[in-house]
Write a protein that holds these residues in place. Structure first.
Motif, mmCIF file in Angstrom:
data_model
loop_
_atom_site.group_PDB
_atom_site.id
_atom_site.type_symbol
_atom_site.label_atom_id
_atom_site.label_comp_id
_atom_site.label_asym_id
_atom_site.label_seq_id
_atom_site.Cartn_x
_atom_site.Cartn_y
_atom_site.Cartn_z
ATOM 1 N N GLN A 74 0.831 -1.203 0.000
ATOM 2 C CA GLN A 74 0.000 0.000 0.000
ATOM 3 C C GLN A 74 0.866 1.255 0.000
ATOM 4 O O GLN A 74 0.566 2.231 -0.682
ATOM 5 C CB GLN A 74 -0.907 0.002 1.230
ATOM 6 C CG GLN A 74 -1.885 -1.157 1.307
ATOM 7 C CD GLN A 74 -2.562 -1.261 2.655
ATOM 8 O OE1 GLN A 74 -1.907 -1.197 3.692
ATOM 9 N NE2 GLN A 74 -3.869 -1.420 2.656
ATOM 10 N N GLN A 75 1.952 1.215 0.764
ATOM 11 C CA GLN A 75 2.836 2.378 0.859
ATOM 12 C C GLN A 75 3.448 2.749 -0.492
ATOM 13 O O GLN A 75 3.649 3.925 -0.790
ATOM 14 C CB GLN A 75 3.939 2.104 1.882
ATOM 15 C CG GLN A 75 3.442 1.993 3.316
ATOM 16 C CD GLN A 75 4.541 1.665 4.317
ATOM 17 O OE1 GLN A 75 5.722 1.595 3.962
ATOM 18 N NE2 GLN A 75 4.163 1.430 5.567
ATOM 19 N N ILE A 76 3.726 1.748 -1.323
ATOM 20 C CA ILE A 76 4.389 2.018 -2.606
ATOM 21 C C ILE A 76 3.499 2.826 -3.556
ATOM 22 O O ILE A 76 3.983 3.443 -4.500
ATOM 23 C CB ILE A 76 4.830 0.699 -3.277
ATOM 24 C CG1 ILE A 76 5.892 0.966 -4.351
ATOM 25 C CG2 ILE A 76 3.633 -0.064 -3.830
ATOM 26 C CD1 ILE A 76 6.524 -0.289 -4.908
ATOM 27 N N LYS A 77 2.199 2.843 -3.284
ATOM 28 C CA LYS A 77 1.269 3.574 -4.149
ATOM 29 C C LYS A 77 1.195 5.058 -3.807
ATOM 30 O O LYS A 77 0.582 5.831 -4.546
ATOM 31 C CB LYS A 77 -0.125 2.958 -4.042
ATOM 32 C CG LYS A 77 -0.191 1.511 -4.513
ATOM 33 C CD LYS A 77 -1.567 0.923 -4.293
ATOM 34 C CE LYS A 77 -1.634 -0.535 -4.720
ATOM 35 N NZ LYS A 77 -2.972 -1.131 -4.464
ATOM 36 N N GLU A 78 1.803 5.462 -2.694
ATOM 37 C CA GLU A 78 1.708 6.852 -2.250
ATOM 38 C C GLU A 78 2.965 7.641 -2.607
ATOM 39 O O GLU A 78 3.984 7.086 -3.009
ATOM 40 C CB GLU A 78 1.468 6.895 -0.740
ATOM 41 C CG GLU A 78 0.264 6.101 -0.264
ATOM 42 C CD GLU A 78 -1.045 6.549 -0.887
ATOM 43 O OE1 GLU A 78 -1.169 7.747 -1.216
ATOM 44 O OE2 GLU A 78 -1.936 5.707 -1.053
ATOM 45 N N GLY A 79 2.880 8.951 -2.421
ATOM 46 C CA GLY A 79 4.045 9.802 -2.638
ATOM 47 C C GLY A 79 4.382 9.991 -4.109
ATOM 48 O O GLY A 79 3.573 9.748 -5.000
ATOM 49 N N THR A 80 5.616 10.412 -4.338
ATOM 50 C CA THR A 80 6.091 10.741 -5.683
ATOM 51 C C THR A 80 7.262 9.844 -6.063
ATOM 52 O O THR A 80 8.170 9.625 -5.258
ATOM 53 C CB THR A 80 6.542 12.213 -5.736
ATOM 54 O OG1 THR A 80 5.447 13.060 -5.366
ATOM 55 C CG2 THR A 80 7.027 12.586 -7.128
ATOM 56 N N LEU A 81 7.239 9.329 -7.278
ATOM 57 C CA LEU A 81 8.323 8.472 -7.749
ATOM 58 C C LEU A 81 9.626 9.254 -7.838
ATOM 59 O O LEU A 81 9.679 10.350 -8.411
ATOM 60 C CB LEU A 81 7.977 7.890 -9.115
ATOM 61 C CG LEU A 81 9.053 7.001 -9.759
ATOM 62 C CD1 LEU A 81 9.280 5.740 -8.940
ATOM 63 C CD2 LEU A 81 8.657 6.656 -11.202
ATOM 64 N N VAL A 82 10.681 8.679 -7.264
ATOM 65 C CA VAL A 82 12.010 9.290 -7.292
ATOM 66 C C VAL A 82 12.934 8.533 -8.243
ATOM 67 O O VAL A 82 13.663 9.124 -9.031
ATOM 68 C CB VAL A 82 12.631 9.314 -5.878
ATOM 69 C CG1 VAL A 82 14.062 9.838 -5.927
ATOM 70 C CG2 VAL A 82 11.787 10.171 -4.947
ATOM 71 N N ASP A 83 12.889 7.210 -8.148
ATOM 72 C CA ASP A 83 13.804 6.398 -8.956
ATOM 73 C C ASP A 83 13.245 5.001 -9.151
ATOM 74 O O ASP A 83 12.637 4.436 -8.250
ATOM 75 C CB ASP A 83 15.169 6.286 -8.269
ATOM 76 C CG ASP A 83 16.075 5.265 -8.926
ATOM 77 O OD1 ASP A 83 16.509 5.523 -10.066
ATOM 78 O OD2 ASP A 83 16.295 4.188 -8.323
ATOM 79 N N ASP A 84 13.453 4.433 -10.331
ATOM 80 C CA ASP A 84 13.132 3.032 -10.576
ATOM 81 C C ASP A 84 14.207 2.375 -11.445
ATOM 82 O O ASP A 84 13.962 1.357 -12.093
ATOM 83 C CB ASP A 84 11.753 2.885 -11.222
ATOM 84 C CG ASP A 84 11.611 3.637 -12.533
ATOM 85 O OD1 ASP A 84 12.607 4.252 -12.993
ATOM 86 O OD2 ASP A 84 10.508 3.615 -13.111
ATOM 87 N N GLU A 85 15.409 2.967 -11.420
ATOM 88 C CA GLU A 85 16.510 2.453 -12.236
ATOM 89 C C GLU A 85 17.783 2.243 -11.420
ATOM 90 O O GLU A 85 18.882 2.179 -11.967
ATOM 91 C CB GLU A 85 16.793 3.417 -13.389
ATOM 92 C CG GLU A 85 15.615 3.593 -14.344
ATOM 93 C CD GLU A 85 15.906 4.597 -15.442
ATOM 94 O OE1 GLU A 85 16.851 5.405 -15.260
ATOM 95 O OE2 GLU A 85 15.198 4.574 -16.464
ATOM 96 N N SER A 86 17.646 2.159 -10.104
ATOM 97 C CA SER A 86 18.795 1.979 -9.198
ATOM 98 C C SER A 86 19.782 3.132 -9.279
ATOM 99 O O SER A 86 20.994 2.956 -9.076
ATOM 100 C CB SER A 86 19.524 0.656 -9.491
ATOM 101 O OG SER A 86 18.675 -0.444 -9.264
ATOM 102 N N ASP A 87 19.269 4.331 -9.571
ATOM 103 C CA ASP A 87 20.116 5.528 -9.545
ATOM 104 C C ASP A 87 19.949 6.163 -8.163
ATOM 105 O O ASP A 87 19.161 7.079 -7.967
ATOM 106 C CB ASP A 87 19.695 6.505 -10.639
ATOM 107 C CG ASP A 87 20.594 7.734 -10.701
ATOM 108 O OD1 ASP A 87 21.523 7.840 -9.857
ATOM 109 O OD2 ASP A 87 20.374 8.587 -11.576
#
Length: 401
Positions: A297-310
């Protein structure tokens, strides 16, 4: 001829009955489809919304059975069924249950209440609630209450862990002055003396009604009416604490490190033990933010920062999520979460609360979790439906800005 007529007559009855059965089955299937559509819209996550409805067929027709805590969802379903011209009998119960009477509210009155998936002690521990947590009550058995916590999580609490209230009593409690326990773990005392007998144990985040100053102690009252004393160095005036909160990376890290070494406990959200998402939930709560219960559930909140291991994009306080990425044949599965603290490190509950690194040259390098990294989300100063800021929507006083 007479025998042949009887055969034709029986055959006609057989085919007519088969046609009627198929029609009834078709109606049942249509109803089930509309039930699922309504569930998808109003209760896609059964952890936070109840819509347990089924259609059963008997000699008298089709009966809708079950329960929901959303009258809007029930009304939508019945409206759709009426529009489709489907005949049915409505036996759906909308909670709260009438058996509760006026006692529709509750306050957790033990240091940590273990909340279960079903109304028995052998059921799975799904979450916890600390002393002073206000809850909605939906229904009860003889010894258990079905409740909803401020993060909207649904679960069962033993009757010994909750004080039930009517609306007037609940509002009086909310309007009372309070203190919040800020030490990781401690006790309240029978006298204004640390050497006096404990009344109960306490964990960080416990909220109690303030009665008076007593030297180096606060005199407090529990939801069930018992009184005790709390050392002032271990607590703060709740209103002042909330007003002075300025959540940032430093304050989040400070809270997280107070819980270092705490053992992992599936379903735990307190200083008696935490699972991974219970740990991040506790960190944010002590910074005035109520966040969803589970990592998925937590992963659906907030703003995406990274999804490429940067990891150079990350800031202290960001939440890192781990699990199995989606493929052509399988969906994504989120199984772990931790909080970024800088210097290529994150703090998390896995075995115990400890700090790991994403740097393969570091002594505390966590190869396993780095290999299953999914993405990072930012909560600080972000707005999304699952993030509830106590300074804006205070469940403990009822103040809303």
């Amino acid at each position: 001829m007479k025998t042949r007529s009887i055969i034709y007559f029986l055959a006609a009855i057989f085919f007519l009955s088969c046609g009627e059965s198929k029609k009834e089955s078709a109606n049942t299937g249509q109803i089930q489809e509309l039930v699922e559509q309504t569930r998808t819209e109003f209760a896609p996550d059964k952890r936070v919304a109840l819509f347990d409805i089924s259609a059963e067929e008997d000699k008298n027709g089709i009966i809708l059975k079950g329960e929901t805590n959303s009258e809007e969802a029930k009304n939508r379903l019945l409206s759709d069924l009426d529009s489709a011209g489907v005949s049915y009998k409505d036996s759906i119960q909308v909670l709260p249950s009438e058996e509760l009477g006026e006692k529709l509210y509750g306050i957790i009155d033990v240091s940590v209440a273990n909340l279960r998936g079903d109304s028995k002690h052998s059921s799975e521990l799904v979450t916890q609630a600390t002393l002073g947590t206000p809850v909605k009550i939906w229904k009860r058995t003889e010894e258990w209450y079905y409740i909803q916590t401020p993060d909207d999580y649904l679960s069962w609490v033993d009757h010994g862990g909750i004080t039930t209230m009517n609306e007037s009593e609940f509002n009086n409690w909310k309007n009372s002055e309070k203190i919040i326990f800020t030490k990781a773990y401690g006790n309240s005392h029978a006298k204004a003396d640390l050497d006096s007998n404990p009344v109960t144990d306490l964990v960080t985040g416990a909220v109690l009604e303030f009665l008076e100053d007593s030297g180096d102690f606060y005199k407090v009252r529990y939801p069930d009416g018992k009184e005790a004393y709390i050392f002032k160095d271990h607590a703060k005036n709740y209103g002042e604490w909330l007003q002075n909160l300025e959540p940032d990376g430093e304050s989040l890290t400070r809270v997280s490190e107070k819980l270092m070494g705490l053992p992992y406990l599936w379903g735990g959200t307190s200083a008696k033990g935490v699972d991974c998402s219970g740990f991040t939930k506790t960190i944010y709560f002590m910074n005035g933010v109520v966040i969803p219960r589970d990592a998925s559930q937590q992963i659906k909140e907030g703003t995406l920062v990274d999804d490429e291991s940067d990891f150079s994009k990350l800031e202290v306080g960001d939440l890192l999520f781990f699990g199995r990425p989606a493929t052509d044949s399988t969906s994504e599965k989120v199984v772990h979460v931790g909080m970024w603290i800088g210097n290529n490190e994150f703090i998390h509950s896995s075995g115990d609360v400890h700090i790991s690194s994403v740097d393969d040259k570091a002594e505390n390098f966590d190869e396993f979790n780095k290999s299953r990294y999914l993405r990072t989300k930012r909560y600080l100063d972000q707005q999304s439906s699952g993030l509830k800021y106590l300074q804006q929507q205070d469940f403990y006083t009822g103040n809303t800005k």
